[in-house]
Design an enzyme around this catalytic site. Structure first.
Site, PDB file in Angstrom:
ATOM      1  CE1 TYR A 155     -15.722  46.300  -9.499  1.00 40.58           C
ATOM      2  CE2 TYR A 155     -15.179  43.987  -9.146  1.00 40.58           C
ATOM      3  CZ  TYR A 155     -16.118  45.004  -9.235  1.00 40.58           C
ATOM      4  OH  TYR A 155     -17.457  44.711  -9.042  1.00 40.58           O
ATOM      5  CE  LYS A 159     -16.933  46.839  -6.245  1.00 42.95           C
ATOM      6  NZ  LYS A 159     -17.983  47.781  -5.847  1.00 42.95           N
TER       7      LYS A 159
HETATM    8  P1  NAP Z   1     -23.667  48.745 -13.782  1.00 47.29           P
HETATM    9  O1  NAP Z   1     -24.829  48.073 -14.420  1.00 47.29           O
HETATM   10  O2  NAP Z   1     -22.494  49.105 -14.614  1.00 47.29           O
HETATM   11  O3  NAP Z   1     -24.209  50.032 -13.017  1.00 47.29           O
HETATM   12  C1  NAP Z   1     -23.328  50.840 -12.279  1.00 47.29           C
HETATM   13  C2  NAP Z   1     -23.965  52.185 -12.110  1.00 47.29           C
HETATM   14  O4  NAP Z   1     -23.054  53.032 -11.385  1.00 47.29           O
HETATM   15  C3  NAP Z   1     -24.252  52.877 -13.431  1.00 47.29           C
HETATM   16  O5  NAP Z   1     -25.561  53.385 -13.410  1.00 47.29           O
HETATM   17  C4  NAP Z   1     -23.214  53.985 -13.488  1.00 47.29           C
HETATM   18  O6  NAP Z   1     -23.598  55.167 -14.157  1.00 47.29           O
HETATM   19  C5  NAP Z   1     -23.039  54.308 -12.010  1.00 47.29           C
HETATM   20  N1  NAP Z   1     -21.791  55.037 -11.787  1.00 47.29           N
HETATM   21  C6  NAP Z   1     -20.568  54.772 -12.294  1.00 47.29           C
HETATM   22  N2  NAP Z   1     -19.673  55.685 -11.888  1.00 47.29           N
HETATM   23  C7  NAP Z   1     -20.354  56.567 -11.089  1.00 47.29           C
HETATM   24  C8  NAP Z   1     -19.987  57.745 -10.385  1.00 47.29           C
HETATM   25  N3  NAP Z   1     -18.724  58.199 -10.393  1.00 47.29           N
HETATM   26  N4  NAP Z   1     -20.943  58.399  -9.687  1.00 47.29           N
HETATM   27  C9  NAP Z   1     -22.221  57.965  -9.686  1.00 47.29           C
HETATM   28  N5  NAP Z   1     -22.633  56.841 -10.335  1.00 47.29           N
HETATM   29  C10 NAP Z   1     -21.699  56.162 -11.025  1.00 47.29           C
HETATM   30  O7  NAP Z   1     -23.078  47.847 -12.571  1.00 47.29           O
HETATM   31  P2  NAP Z   1     -23.764  46.702 -11.691  1.00 47.29           P
HETATM   32  O8  NAP Z   1     -23.366  45.401 -12.256  1.00 47.29           O
HETATM   33  O9  NAP Z   1     -25.193  47.002 -11.458  1.00 47.29           O
HETATM   34  O10 NAP Z   1     -22.925  46.870 -10.328  1.00 47.29           O
HETATM   35  C11 NAP Z   1     -23.457  47.485  -9.147  1.00 47.29           C
HETATM   36  C12 NAP Z   1     -22.473  47.271  -8.004  1.00 47.29           C
HETATM   37  O11 NAP Z   1     -22.285  45.871  -7.780  1.00 47.29           O
HETATM   38  C13 NAP Z   1     -21.076  47.843  -8.300  1.00 47.29           C
HETATM   39  O12 NAP Z   1     -20.515  48.365  -7.117  1.00 47.29           O
HETATM   40  C14 NAP Z   1     -20.303  46.625  -8.749  1.00 47.29           C
HETATM   41  O13 NAP Z   1     -18.928  46.769  -8.578  1.00 47.29           O
HETATM   42  C15 NAP Z   1     -20.896  45.566  -7.838  1.00 47.29           C
HETATM   43  N6  NAP Z   1     -20.729  44.198  -8.350  1.00 47.29           N
HETATM   44  C16 NAP Z   1     -21.341  43.799  -9.486  1.00 47.29           C
HETATM   45  C17 NAP Z   1     -21.146  42.502  -9.938  1.00 47.29           C
HETATM   46  C18 NAP Z   1     -21.813  41.963 -11.178  1.00 47.29           C
HETATM   47  O14 NAP Z   1     -21.611  40.782 -11.492  1.00 47.29           O
HETATM   48  N7  NAP Z   1     -22.599  42.733 -11.908  1.00 47.29           N
HETATM   49  C19 NAP Z   1     -20.310  41.627  -9.229  1.00 47.29           C
HETATM   50  C20 NAP Z   1     -19.692  42.087  -8.071  1.00 47.29           C
HETATM   51  C21 NAP Z   1     -19.918  43.387  -7.632  1.00 47.29           C
HETATM   52  P3  NAP Z   1     -23.442  55.354 -15.759  1.00 47.29           P
HETATM   53  O15 NAP Z   1     -24.360  54.357 -16.343  1.00 47.29           O
HETATM   54  O16 NAP Z   1     -23.867  56.760 -15.982  1.00 47.29           O
HETATM   55  O17 NAP Z   1     -22.018  55.060 -16.064  1.00 47.29           O
END
Ligand code: NAP
Length: 259
Positions: A155, A159
């Site tokens: 990851y 990133k």
């Molecule tokens: P999340 O709630 O897990 O949502 C991620 C979304 O991406 C889900 O709807 C998932 O679909 C979709 N997805 C996964 N694989 C995919 C693919 N191959 N094609 C299309 N869609 C896909 O994650 P989040 O926390 O909102 O994170 C959003 C972004 O912020 C990500 O890039 C994550 O790495 C980044 N981020 C988050 C955090 C945090 O603390 N939450 C911190 C740093 C960075 P499904 O539900 O169908 O699997």
């Protein structure tokens, strides 16, 4: 007047979490939004939220790691709304393991979704954003990509790669008036950071979660809406002199040390 009136935005991974927050916020501000996700179920929930509030929205399921799907998602914006102004490469996943237990499959899936997906989507979108006279692309990094995190070599690498991708695209596309920036969230309240219970595949064990929150100078997780507000700023006219920037949205977790 909404801050995105007349604009068309594609937001990947917008079935839940941060992506859903961005999609709803963009629609509230007048953008026509293409919601895309792997699964129709969660994506439909976002579509319904936008429709019920009177917003403009289209749905496209697809996997951002596949070239044909990336192109199909962008084509949805062209077919439904006549073009694209903004792409938000939000889709990302975690599959944690310490280095010697990290399988090639865990490496490939995480790097493909977060990094190759941003590349494929941007490559498909950029010529069409140029046709509109310019626009914006937002990528998603993480504090893990800036300072590392045990158990997340896959990851963190993906990133950090999004930072390099953003800087190169910002330089290449500036001449087409396309601004490219990258958000590096810290600890945001979504499925990815929820407390991991028995049998859950995603989430963080309680002790680690509590320790992670204690390490944040603001002593609280961020919310999807905090990220949505920043992405809105970057993609609206208010952000029109910002490109090639890494924006840390993390309650102070990652602070550069200058002395
Ligand atoms: P999340 O709630 O897990 O949502 C991620 C979304 O991406 C889900 O709807 C998932 O679909 C979709 N997805 C996964 N694989 C995919 C693919 N191959 N094609 C299309 N869609 C896909 O994650 P989040 O926390 O909102 O994170 C959003 C972004 O912020 C990500 O890039 C994550 O790495 C980044 N981020 C988050 C955090 C945090 O603390 N939450 C911190 C740093 C960075 P499904 O539900 O169908 O699997």
């Amino acid at each position: 007047m909404g801050r995105l009136n007349g604009k068309v935005a594609v937001i990947t991974g917008s079935g839940r979490g941060i992506g859903q927050g961005i999609a709803v916020k963009f629609a509230q501000e007048g953008a026509a939004v293409v919601v895309c996700d792997l699964d129709a179920g969660p994506a439909q929930e976002t579509v319904d939220m936008i429709k019920n509030a009177g917003g403009k929205v289209a749905l496209c399921t697809g996997d951002v790691t596949k070239r044909e799907d990336a192109e199909k998602i962008i084509k949805t914006a062209l077919d439904e709304f006549g073009g694209i102004d903004t792409l938000v490469n939000n889709a990302g996943i975690t599959m944690d393991a310490i280095l010697h237990k990290m399988s090639e499959k865990q490496w490939d899936i995480v790097v493909d979704v977060s990094l190759k997906g941003s590349f494929l989507m941007s490559r498909a979108a950029a010529p069409h954003i140029k046709e509109r006279g310019g626009g914006t692309i937002i990528n998603f990094a993480s504090v893990a990509g800036l300072m590392g995190n045990p158990g997340q070599t896959n990851y963190s690498s993906a990133k950090a790669g999004n930072v390099g991708l953003t800087l190169s695209m910002a330089r290449e596309l500036a001449g087409d008036n396309i601004r490219v920036n990258v958000i590096a969230p810290g600890f945001i309240n979504t499925r990815m950071t929820q407390e991991k219970k028995e049998g859950d595949t995603l989430g963080i064990p309680k002790e680690l979660r509590d320790a992670a929150i204690a390490a944040i100078p603001l002593k609280r997780p961020g919310e999807p809406e905090d990220l949505a507000n920043m992405v809105l700023f970057l993609c609206s006219d208010e952000g029109n002199y910002l490109t090639g920037q890494v924006i840390n949205m993390d309650g102070g977790l990652y602070m550069k040390r200058f002395m």
